[in-house]
Each structure stands twice: as C-alpha cells, then as structure tokens.
Design an enzyme around this catalytic site. Structure first.
Site, PDB file in Angstrom:
ATOM      1  N   ASP A 169       0.849  -1.208   0.000  1.00  0.00           N
ATOM      2  CA  ASP A 169       0.000   0.000   0.000  1.00  0.00           C
ATOM      3  C   ASP A 169       0.880   1.253   0.000  1.00  0.00           C
ATOM      4  OD1 ASP A 169      -0.847   0.819   3.444  1.00  0.00           O
ATOM      5  OD2 ASP A 169       0.911  -0.234   2.669  1.00  0.00           O
ATOM      6  N   HIS A 219       9.545   0.430   8.103  1.00  0.00           N
ATOM      7  CA  HIS A 219       8.858  -0.787   8.543  1.00  0.00           C
ATOM      8  C   HIS A 219       8.892  -1.900   7.487  1.00  0.00           C
ATOM      9  CE1 HIS A 219       6.821   1.711  11.656  1.00  0.00           C
ATOM     10  NE2 HIS A 219       6.596   2.564  10.691  1.00  0.00           N
ATOM     11  N   ASP A 220       8.348  -1.586   6.312  1.00  0.00           N
ATOM     12  CA  ASP A 220       8.059  -2.633   5.329  1.00  0.00           C
ATOM     13  C   ASP A 220       9.297  -3.303   4.766  1.00  0.00           C
ATOM     14  OD1 ASP A 220       5.297  -0.683   4.023  1.00  0.00           O
ATOM     15  OD2 ASP A 220       5.383  -2.100   5.688  1.00  0.00           O
ATOM     16  N   THR A 231       2.854  -5.956   2.979  1.00  0.00           N
ATOM     17  CA  THR A 231       3.340  -4.764   3.697  1.00  0.00           C
ATOM     18  C   THR A 231       2.236  -3.724   3.896  1.00  0.00           C
ATOM     19  OG1 THR A 231       4.048  -3.623   1.682  1.00  0.00           O
ATOM     20  CG2 THR A 231       5.658  -5.092   2.733  1.00  0.00           C
ATOM     21  N   PHE A 280      -1.017   0.191  12.441  1.00  0.00           N
ATOM     22  CA  PHE A 280      -1.872   0.647  11.340  1.00  0.00           C
ATOM     23  C   PHE A 280      -2.377  -0.484  10.429  1.00  0.00           C
ATOM     24  CE2 PHE A 280      -3.612   3.608   8.349  1.00  0.00           C
ATOM     25  CZ  PHE A 280      -3.451   2.990   7.126  1.00  0.00           C
ATOM     26  N   ASN A 281      -1.500  -1.345   9.920  1.00  0.00           N
ATOM     27  CA  ASN A 281      -1.924  -2.356   8.943  1.00  0.00           C
ATOM     28  C   ASN A 281      -2.990  -3.288   9.509  1.00  0.00           C
ATOM     29  OD1 ASN A 281      -0.272  -1.472   6.882  1.00  0.00           O
ATOM     30  ND2 ASN A 281       1.398  -2.868   7.389  1.00  0.00           N
ATOM     31  N   ASN A 339      -2.538   3.042   3.311  1.00  0.00           N
ATOM     32  CA  ASN A 339      -1.968   4.375   3.562  1.00  0.00           C
ATOM     33  C   ASN A 339      -2.776   5.460   2.865  1.00  0.00           C
ATOM     34  OD1 ASN A 339       0.281   3.812   5.235  1.00  0.00           O
ATOM     35  ND2 ASN A 339       1.387   3.000   3.465  1.00  0.00           N
ATOM     36  N   ASP A 359       6.782   1.121   1.933  1.00  0.00           N
ATOM     37  CA  ASP A 359       6.505   0.089   0.925  1.00  0.00           C
ATOM     38  C   ASP A 359       7.427   0.291  -0.274  1.00  0.00           C
ATOM     39  OD1 ASP A 359       3.829   1.027   2.262  1.00  0.00           O
ATOM     40  OD2 ASP A 359       3.406  -1.015   1.621  1.00  0.00           O
TER      41      ASP A 359
END
Ligand code: RIB
Ligand code: CA
Length: 311
Positions: A12, A240-241, A126, A167-168, A41, A17
């Site tokens: 996303d 993060h991703d 992700t 969030f995800n 996102n 990402d």
C-alpha cells in the site's frame, strides 16, 4: 549462489513500501513475480498508482494490479498525515511507459494466480491484509499453496495508530484475524523490530549518493522523516516494510520468537491489537514467528548495496 526467493508483494505505497520494493528489485536473492496493491496508507487508486510507478522506476516489469479498495467490514481510515495526499509525497516519480500500466486483473486474482503455478512463491504483505484475506475466503485451498507469509504488521508492545493497534492490522482487523488463523506459517515484522530500522541521516545520505534510485529513496525518506518527526517525535523514520524483504534476503539479521498471536476485533479501545502470547500462558500453539531484534547497521548496509545496484 542459491536460486532467488520468488515473491508476490501485496503493498500500500506508502514510503516504506517503496523502500521494500526497491530492496526487492535490487537484491539478487529475491525475485518479484507480481505485485498487488491494497487500500491502506491512501485510497486504492493512489496506492495502486504508486505501486506501479515505484515498480517501474525500479525496473520491475512484472504485473501490478489493484486489489481491494476498502476493509472487509469497517470504513477505511487512511494515513495522509504520514504519507501525504498522494500516499507517496516528496519526489515525483515518472509515469509508467506505455504498455506497462496496471494489469487488468483484480489484485486478489493476481495474488491467487501467483500461488497457482508450479514453483514456490513466498507472500510478502506490507499493507493491510484485505487482499490476502479475500484470496483465502475465495479459495480456501490457498492455505496449502502459500508456504509462508512474511508480513509487516502488529506489535507485541504499543500500537502506532491507537495506543493498542498498529496501522496495517487496525485498518482491517477482521482480515488480519483470517490470516493469523489460516494456519499458513507467518513471519511477523511488528513495530517491536521495525522501530529499530530507523533511516538515520548517515543511512539517508548513503542512499542519496547511491545513484538514480538511491536519490529518490533519500528524497522519499526526507518527507517520511519529517512526518515521523512531526507526528511521533522520532529523530529518524522507521522503514517498517523493508524488514520483510530484508528477512528473506538475510534471516540472520533478525531474532525471532515463536508466539501464538490473536487479533482483537471487538474492543472499542483495543480493536486491531495483535495479542501476542510472549510467555505461552494461553497454551495455544504458536502461529507466528515474531521478530524482536534487528542488526540495524547490517540492515542498512544491505539496503544501500541493493539500491545502488539499481543504478
Ligand atoms: O504501521 C506501519 C505500516 O503502516 C507500514 O506498512 C506503513 O506503510 C503503513 O502501511
Ligand atoms: Ca505499508
């Protein structure tokens, strides 16, 4: 050198990402076979357009398709405060070349097809897990055909979009519950480890000097870093991703712990929390390997080397 790990990425974009896609495109130990975009996102229209631009800019000529545009049950809550109105604010990426636009297939179909052909493929997720859950709901036999999911999401500790939830997972907790209960082996890159993958000024400047793609990666991190400073007071943004792809390239960068992980879907204050049984007190068998430690200097060496390969 052993054969590359073949991966389908569900994304996303999203600044981090994009870094994950750059890493996957640049490192020979992984081979991206296809990409699906999911709402998260930003809206699906934006995350799909971003996924396409990032993939093509990184030289990936694989199918890129748009998937689910909303969570299974609740309303979408995007993250413009972090990723901007476009979902990828900062540098302008070129439009894809003619004939290399979005694949006409639905992203859930493209994801499903990645696991319907001979040859092992690993699923890297992700973003919110809406596409993955929909694929499993539509074709339960996928549980036998997806050997492993490496996902960014959740946390043993605090959340980031609420005090309880990351969030995800928060974006679509019902989808995440389906995935965590599927029985498919999961490697979970939660906030506990991704907050160690901070794009320090040294890392960003190394990327900026690493070539065409490195410069854009650095400019993305300039924007992402300003967001994380403003919203969370972070001195540097966590990519993060990219931890998902880095794990597939070099698992020894990470320390994992097996845990039973459940997803809270009811609590008004805890919706979207990954409830991680760190000490095994529930007696439930582990359904995930949860990453807890990262060798951050080695991670950034890997990132810069891979992205420099893209020229
Ligand atoms: O909480 C971080 C996650 O949410 C990352 O995947 C980021 O891209 C956003 O989707
Ligand atoms: Ca993401």
């Amino acid at each position: 050198m052993s054969a590359p790990v073949r991966i389908h990425m569900d994304v996303d974009p999203g600044h981090d990402d994009a870094l994950a896609l750059f890493l996957a495109a640049g490192h020979p130990a992984v081979e991206v076979v296809s990409v699906s975009a999911v709402a998260g996102n930003q809206s699906l229209a934006k995350t799909a357009a971003n996924a396409l631009r990032v993939a093509r800019f990184a030289g990936l000529r694989v199918p890129v398709a748009a998937g689910m545009d909303r969570p299974l049950v609740r309303e979408a809550v995007h993250a413009p405060e972090i990723h901007g109105e476009s979902g990828l604010d900062g540098p302008a990426l070129p439009d894809p070349e003619p004939g290399l636009g979005l694949d006409p297939r639905h992203g859930v179909d493209l994801l499903t097809e990645a696991f319907s052909r001979p040859g092992e493929v690993t699923l890297v997720a992700t973003g919110p897990l809406t596409n993955v859950a929909m694929a499993l709901l539509r074709d339960p036999s996928l549980v036998q055909r997806i050997p492993r999911i490496v996902l960014m999401g959740g946390s043993v500790g605090l959340g980031n979009v609420t005090p309880a939830a990351e969030f995800n997972i928060f974006f679509d907790a019902e989808a995440a519950r389906i995935v965590f209960r599927s029985g498919i082996p999961i490697v979970m890159m939660g906030l506990d480890v991704t907050h160690q993958a901070l794009a320090t000024p040294e890392a960003v400047e190394a990327l900026r000097a690493a070539g065409r793609v490195g410069r854009v990666a650095a400019e993305l991190l300039d924007f992402f870093g300003a967001s994380y400073q403003r919203v969370f007071g972070f001195p540097a943004p966590p990519v993060h991703d990219a931890c998902t792809v880095a794990y597939l390239i070099e698992p020894s960068l990470f320390t994992l712990r097996p845990m039973a992980v459940e997803v809270e879907c009811l609590g008004p204050l805890t919706y979207g929390r990954t409830v991680c049984d760190v000490h095994g007190v529930t007696g439930r068998p582990p359904n995930a390997e949860v990453a807890m430690q990262l060798d951050a200097p080695a991670f950034w060496r890997l990132m810069v080397e891979a992205i420099a390969r893209l020229g």
